[in-house]
Design an enzyme around this catalytic site. Structure first.
Site, short mmCIF file in Angstrom:
data_model
loop_
_atom_site.label_atom_id
_atom_site.label_comp_id
_atom_site.label_asym_id
_atom_site.label_seq_id
_atom_site.Cartn_x
_atom_site.Cartn_y
_atom_site.Cartn_z
N TRP A 175 0.73 -1.30 -0.01
CA TRP A 175 -0.02 0.13 -0.17
C TRP A 175 0.89 1.25 0.00
O TRP A 175 0.62 2.06 -0.85
CB TRP A 175 -1.15 -0.03 1.28
N ASP B 147 -1.17 6.67 6.34
CA ASP B 147 -2.30 5.74 5.89
C ASP B 147 -2.73 4.80 7.14
O ASP B 147 -2.14 3.68 7.19
CB ASP B 147 -1.96 5.33 4.61
N LYS C 56 -12.34 -0.92 6.44
CA LYS C 56 -11.64 -1.98 7.42
C LYS C 56 -11.99 -1.88 9.13
O LYS C 56 -12.57 -2.94 9.57
CB LYS C 56 -10.06 -1.47 7.43
C1 PLP Z 1 -7.68 -0.90 1.81
C2 PLP Z 1 -6.53 -0.03 1.92
C3 PLP Z 1 -6.40 1.07 0.97
C4 PLP Z 1 -7.16 1.10 -0.41
O1 PLP Z 1 -8.27 1.56 0.11
P1 PLP Z 1 -9.57 1.88 -0.86
O2 PLP Z 1 -10.65 2.38 -0.28
O3 PLP Z 1 -9.93 0.77 -1.70
O4 PLP Z 1 -8.96 2.86 -1.99
C5 PLP Z 1 -5.24 1.96 1.08
N1 PLP Z 1 -4.46 2.00 2.06
C6 PLP Z 1 -4.39 0.84 3.13
C7 PLP Z 1 -3.55 0.54 4.15
C8 PLP Z 1 -5.37 -0.28 2.90
O5 PLP Z 1 -5.79 -1.14 3.76
#
Ligand code: PLP
Length: 361
Positions: free
Chosen positions: A102, A173, A197
């Site tokens: 990511w 993030d 999540k």
């Molecule tokens: C799931 C995830 C993303 C992407 O999220 P989207 O909503 O599909 O764009 C980005 N960073 C991390 C750490 C993730 O777990």
């Protein structure tokens, strides 16, 4: 249907009491005779709900007053673009720490908008995956910001201490780790997280941003990605993802009733210990990530005998333990055990794993 424990990495399971409450209110929310999703985001009753959700999140994370909380569209990946558009002025560069897939994707997207300094901190030592200690990161002291991903959802790698950036704004993030344990928000310039999540359904993205970082966006920044525009309009410049915001609010209430982030962190710690112990004590399962960098939210494990993968997935699914297939780029299995996963779910998984190993050794 018998009970199912859903280990999906995202969109992930939501707390059962939250889903039950949403179901109960689905057709007639607070006596309006309408569903939340059928109401104007400008109506008083909706705004009161939205403000309460923000206040609850502020309380749960002890967010200081000089931070804005934004309820955005576009997911984690939307922020991969919004962060450089808002925080990376021309002539400056930003440091991007790479610890997994990511953070790598975030850096690749940011390159479209400015100068990016990529710092890969992955270190593989004798077959075990590890990271460079944050004290040794070769950071640029003039960077506009440092971006990192504290929990790599795909790789199962976690950086569990907050890096020192000596005054350079730290951007995180937190899509797969927000609200799972206590963090000192004041150490960050900006935190973002896709909701699907640990917060609610997909479609909503939370951004927590220090006020002095607002107002420096590139001229070409789309209005719906401009943090200042969002902050000035209380995240209602355009129609927000209203139903997702409502569900996030229910999740925040649920978490408060459980005793908040401090309490859920203890449960998360116990869940992760239980599963890692089962992996480490077995002859069949393996997790090769160095102990201090092991994720507490996303736990990948590999069967030493690859040929059993399909059988493992088929039988675990039949036992009500769903979505255990690892991400395609790392293979094996992955158990995502976010806040909503009860410890009973992890116990059921461990029991199944032990029983599967016995039958196949
Ligand atoms: C799931 C995830 C993303 C992407 O999220 P989207 O909503 O599909 O764009 C980005 N960073 C991390 C750490 C993730 O777990």
């Amino acid at each position: 249907m018998s009970e199912v424990f859903n280990f999906c990495a995202g969109p992930a399971m939501l707390p059962t009491p939250v889903m039950a409450k949403a179901q109960q209110e689905f057709l007639n929310w607070q006596g309006t005779g309408s569903s939340v999703m059928e109401l104007s985001h400008r109506s008083g009753i909706y705004i009161a709900m939205a403000e309460k959700a923000e206040a609850d999140l502020r309380e749960l994370m002890s967010i200081p007053d000089n931070y804005k909380v934004l309820f955005c569209h576009g997911g984690g990946r939307g922020q991969f673009s919004a962060v450089p558009l808002n925080l990376l002025p021309e002539g400056k560069s930003a440091d991007y720490i790479i610890s997994g897939s990511w953070s790598k994707a975030a850096a690749a997207e940011a390159k479209n908008f400015g100068n990016i300094n990529v710092i890969d901190i992955n270190q593989d030592e004798q077959g075990s995956a590890s990271l460079m200690s944050s004290n040794d990161w070769p950071l640029n002291k003039d960077a506009a910001y440092v971006h990192y991903c504290p929990n790599e959802t795909v790789n199962g790698i976690e950086i569990n201490t907050i890096p020192e950036t000596n005054g350079v704004p730290l951007v995180a993030d937190m899509s797969s780790t927000i609200l799972s344990h206590e963090v000192d928000v004041s150490k960050f310039g900006l935190i973002y997280a896709g909701a699907q999540k640990n917060i609610g359904p997909s479609g909503l993205t939370i951004v927590i941003v220090r006020e002095d970082l607002l107002g420096h966006a590139h001229k070409a920044t789309p209005c719906i990605m401009n943090y200042k525009t969002a902050a000035d309009s209380d995240s209602m410049y355009n129609t927000p993802p209203t139903y997702a915001w409502y569900l996030a609010g229910l999740v925040f209430q649920w978490l408060k009733e459980l005793g908040g982030v401090k309490e859920i962190a203890k449960v998360n710690q116990a869940k992760a210990e239980l599963l890692y112990q089962a992996i480490d004590q077995s002859e069949l399962y393996l997790n090769h990530i160095e102990a201090q960098y092991r994720s507490k939210m996303n736990i990948p494990f590999w069967l030493k005998d690859d040929s059993l993968n399909e059988q493992f997935l088929k039988e675990s699914e039949a036992a009500g333990l769903t979505a255990l297939q690892g991400h395609r780029i790392v293979g094996g299995m992955r158990a995502s055990i976010y806040n909503a996963m009860p410890i009973e779910g992890v116990r059921a998984l461990v029991d199944f794993m032990q029983e599967f190993e016995k039958r196949n050794s």
